[in-house]
Motif scaffolding. Structure first.
Motif, PDB file in Angstrom:
ATOM      1  N   HIS A 255       0.899  -1.073   0.020  1.00  0.00           N
ATOM      2  CA  HIS A 255      -0.063   0.043  -0.142  1.00  0.00           C
ATOM      3  C   HIS A 255       0.992   1.516   0.109  1.00  0.00           C
ATOM      4  CE1 HIS A 255      -3.413  -2.672   0.775  1.00  0.00           C
ATOM      5  NE2 HIS A 255      -2.601  -3.258   1.775  1.00  0.00           N
TER       6      HIS A 255
ATOM      7  N   ASP B 125      -7.258   1.178   1.012  1.00  0.00           N
ATOM      8  CA  ASP B 125      -6.049   1.669   0.131  1.00  0.00           C
ATOM      9  C   ASP B 125      -6.167   2.907  -0.091  1.00  0.00           C
ATOM     10  OD1 ASP B 125      -3.380   0.777  -0.608  1.00  0.00           O
ATOM     11  OD2 ASP B 125      -4.483   1.420  -2.477  1.00  0.00           O
TER      12      ASP B 125
ATOM     13  N   THR C 214      -2.876   2.776   4.359  1.00  0.00           N
ATOM     14  CA  THR C 214      -4.565   2.623   4.412  1.00  0.00           C
ATOM     15  C   THR C 214      -5.059   3.696   5.597  1.00  0.00           C
ATOM     16  OG1 THR C 214      -4.350   1.129   6.125  1.00  0.00           O
ATOM     17  CG2 THR C 214      -4.411  -0.054   4.137  1.00  0.00           C
TER      18      THR C 214
END
Lengths: 332, 355
Positions: free
Chosen positions: B121, B131, B125
């Motif tokens: 990611h 995400d 997040t």
């Protein structure tokens, strides 16, 4: 000239009438009205019946949501508004005009200081950029100016808060006064200083957002003047570049500048909704946003009408200033 | 005698031919459109703007496809990234010896959301485990789509009403321009807030339809500028000779307005539309910031920045710039890109602009 002015004022009144009708219609469509919100709990608990709620709504002229009903309550709102009575704010429990006259001053202070700063920064930068058109300075300043107009106020505020209030810790994050500090009752100067300290960031935000537009406006108008024949004559006479720029060119650029800057004056009372809310400054914009979220119809009406009057006033002022400043303007 | 003339003509003809060839070797005859394009591409700022907008478009419209194809998830996929977070709270107290001591309380908790940037990611997040990079892409889709549709509608309404007002004049002009004045004097943001609050509170309107109403409101607040531009241009154009010629052919007024007058206002329209796109994006993000735009599980740049609102706690504002800074940067890049292009187009269309 008086005829022209009279015409403009009449037009302004027509506009205001139209705006008020439109805003009234729109805010009456808002179903989340305050009475429903406030009485929901009481109705649920059985302390109030739906008939009680209905009676309350009738009292405030909110019961009839059909078109003739809205027209009727609009007319009664209009007649009382014309006599200076804007009704009673549900949320603040006070007459709308009281709330307005109390909270516009802090908004005006913030807006006025950043207005002065914008003038002090934007105009000289615009002049310099126009004199050195297509130079590195011109490009840099233009890009920064456009960046100012492209930044959303809440994002710029968050960035400045992150840097100055949290990372560096040199400026307060939110509010108008330090809640944890207790001032002796006669420490007016200290209280003022504390408030000023809290207003540094909001004023910075408003200035950064506004200075670009003014800079660009100055630059465009300066360029137009600098390309005119009399400037070439002035240069041909052998005048110094400073005299040409400031005495010959800038004085003519002042015409559009004064016109638009004076037209902005009334708007300074309108409040900056988003900036005030992000910084939790109790100005008129902050109060209005809260009222809007709660469906406080009398306040929304009063505030929006106030803003419309400011806009119309600004237009009138810039029209008048245009005649005053530019002797070439003749009106029919 | 005649032959001589003919011969002379022939020689001039051939020399003309030669001269023309010479011109074509050294000068290129280019169409007005090409000229505008040339002037446009000469400015570095317009090229920068073009790059910025192309980037944002690829990011928002192609990006999600790539993410979906590579990792196989979309906007609303929730990730639980386990990590151990330290919580430190401090307090000062005065000991019996009169000195001030600082007391540290350190605890560790297992958290799943708000993951820091990592290889899976890139931007981490967010508070709900979405995400962030993917949400930025979908938010861009919303912003760009809304702005283009709104500007398109504004232009259509503005062209029709401005065209009618400018061509017919008299009471038609009076009526239309007074309506324009009234709409132009409406306080923009407050009225948009009232309208959006209305839509959000009507239960019979599904949350995902709210965005269409929002577009309609934004159009309603913005068409007046286009109408004024078109009217002003047409007032000027209708006095020109070619309109007199059009008059003599006896074509219908509608044909005259929309076939002969409106196309001539195109340069101004294109410039104002390009500059207007940025304005719509700013309005849309402000509404989303206030929670009145695209409803929650869907992403919008404005609502991503709203996570940093200090009224809801300073944690994200202070410690998670990865959650809100990219969204703000994208807004700035998009709005700035449109203004660069708009300014470049204006300079390119303006024949008085000489460099």
């Amino acid at each position: 000239m008086w005829n022209y002015l009279l015409k403009r004022v009449a037009l302004a009144l027509v506009i205001l009438f139209g705006v008020s009708a439109l805003i009234y219609l729109l805010s009456m469509l808002m179903p989340a009205d305050y009475i429903d919100n406030q009485t929901a709990a009481a109705v649920q608990m059985g302390a109030m019946t739906l008939e009680d709620v209905q009676r309350l709504k009738e009292l405030y002229g909110l019961a009839d949501k059909s078109l003739p009903g809205i027209a009727k309550s609009y007319l009664s709102w209009l007649t009382s508004a014309l006599s200076g009575d804007l009704g009673y704010s549900f949320l603040y429990g006070r007459p709308v005009s009281d709330v307005l006259s109390q909270y516009i001053w802090i908004s005006f202070m913030i807006a006025f200081i950043s207005y002065l700063l914008e003038i002090a920064i934007g105009i000289p930068m615009g002049i310099k950029a126009s004199v050195n058109q297509y130079s590195a300075y011109d490009y840099t300043v233009s890009v920064f100016a456009m960046m100012g107009t492209a930044l959303p106020s809440f994002f710029l505020s968050a960035l400045l808060m992150n840097v100055f209030a949290i990372r560096l810790g040199i400026l307060p994050l939110q509010g108008l006064t330090t809640a944890t500090k207790v001032f002796p009752p006669n420490a007016h100067f200290q209280i003022l200083l504390d408030k000023a300290w809290h207003l540094v960031l909001p004023i910075t935000v408003l200035t950064l957002l506004g200075v670009g537009g003014l800079m660009k406006f100055t630059r465009t108008n300066m360029l137009e003047v600098l390309n005119s024949d009399y400037i070439r004559t002035a240069r041909a006479k052998g005048l110094s570049e400073n005299v040409v720029t400031y005495k010959h060119a800038f004085r003519n650029t002042l015409i559009p500048l004064v016109t638009s800057l004076s037209g902005m004056l009334p708007g300074l009372f309108g409040g900056a909704m988003i900036t005030e809310t992000v910084f939790a400054i109790p100005g008129i914009g902050y109060m209005a946003l809260r009222a809007t979220q709660q469906g406080d119809i009398p306040f929304i009406m009063g505030y929006n009408m106030f803003l419309a009057i400011l806009t119309v006033l600004g237009m009138l002022i810039s029209d008048i200033m245009y005649m005053v400043v530019d002797p070439r303007v003749k009106l029919s | 005698m005649i032959e001589k003339e003919k011969a002379a003509q022939q020689t001039t003809n051939s020399s003309n031919q030669e001269v023309k060839d010479g011109y074509e070797q050294h000068f290129k005859v280019i169409s007005p459109g090409r000229m505008v394009a040339k002037r446009f591409f000469r400015s570095k700022l317009s090229i920068a703007g073009l790059y910025m907008i192309v980037f944002v478009f690829l990011f928002s419209f192609v990006g999600p496809l790539i993410v979906d194809a590579t990792w196989g998830y979309e906007e609303l996929e929730v990730f639980k990234v386990e990590r151990i977070a330290d919580m430190v709270s401090t307090a000062d107290f005065k000991g019996p010896d009169g000195k001030t001591y600082t007391y540290y309380d350190k605890s560790q908790t297992l958290v799943y959301f708000k993951a820091p940037p990592s290889a899976e990611h890139w931007l981490g997040t967010d508070t709900s485990g979405f995400d962030i990079l993917t949400r930025l892409m979908y938010g861009g889709r919303i912003s760009l789509t809304i702005s283009f549709i709104v500007i398109f509608l504004e232009t259509i309404i503005g062209v029709i009403l401005g065209g009618l007002a400018g061509y017919f004049g008299k009471w038609v002009d009076q009526l239309i321009m007074r309506i324009v004045d009234i709409f132009a004097c409406l306080p923009g943001l407050p009225v948009l807030l009232v309208l959006s609050a209305t839509i959000s509170s009507i239960e019979s309107i599904p949350a995902e339809h709210r965005i269409y109403y929002m577009m309609a409101f934004l159009t309603l607040m913005g068409w007046t500028g286009v109408a004024r531009i078109v009217r002003g241009q047409i007032l000027m154009l209708r006095e020109q000779e070619y309109m007199l010629a059009a008059e003599t052919t006896g074509i219908s007024p509608m044909h005259k307005i929309f076939r002969h007058l409106v196309p001539n206002t195109m340069p101004q329209l294109i410039v104002s539309a390009t500059l207007g796109l940025g304005g719509v994006i700013l309005y849309e993000s402000t509404l989303s910031y206030l929670g009145l735009g695209v409803p929650f599980p869907r992403a919008a740049w404005g609502s991503m920045i709203a996570l940093a609102d200090p009224s809801k706690g300073q944690e994200i504002l202070a410690n998670y710039p990865n959650m809100w800074v990219p969204a703000g940067v994208l807004i700035v890049v998009t709005v700035l890109g449109f203004s660069f292009i708009g300014d470049g187009l204006r300079d390119a269309f303006d024949p008085r602009m000489k460099r």
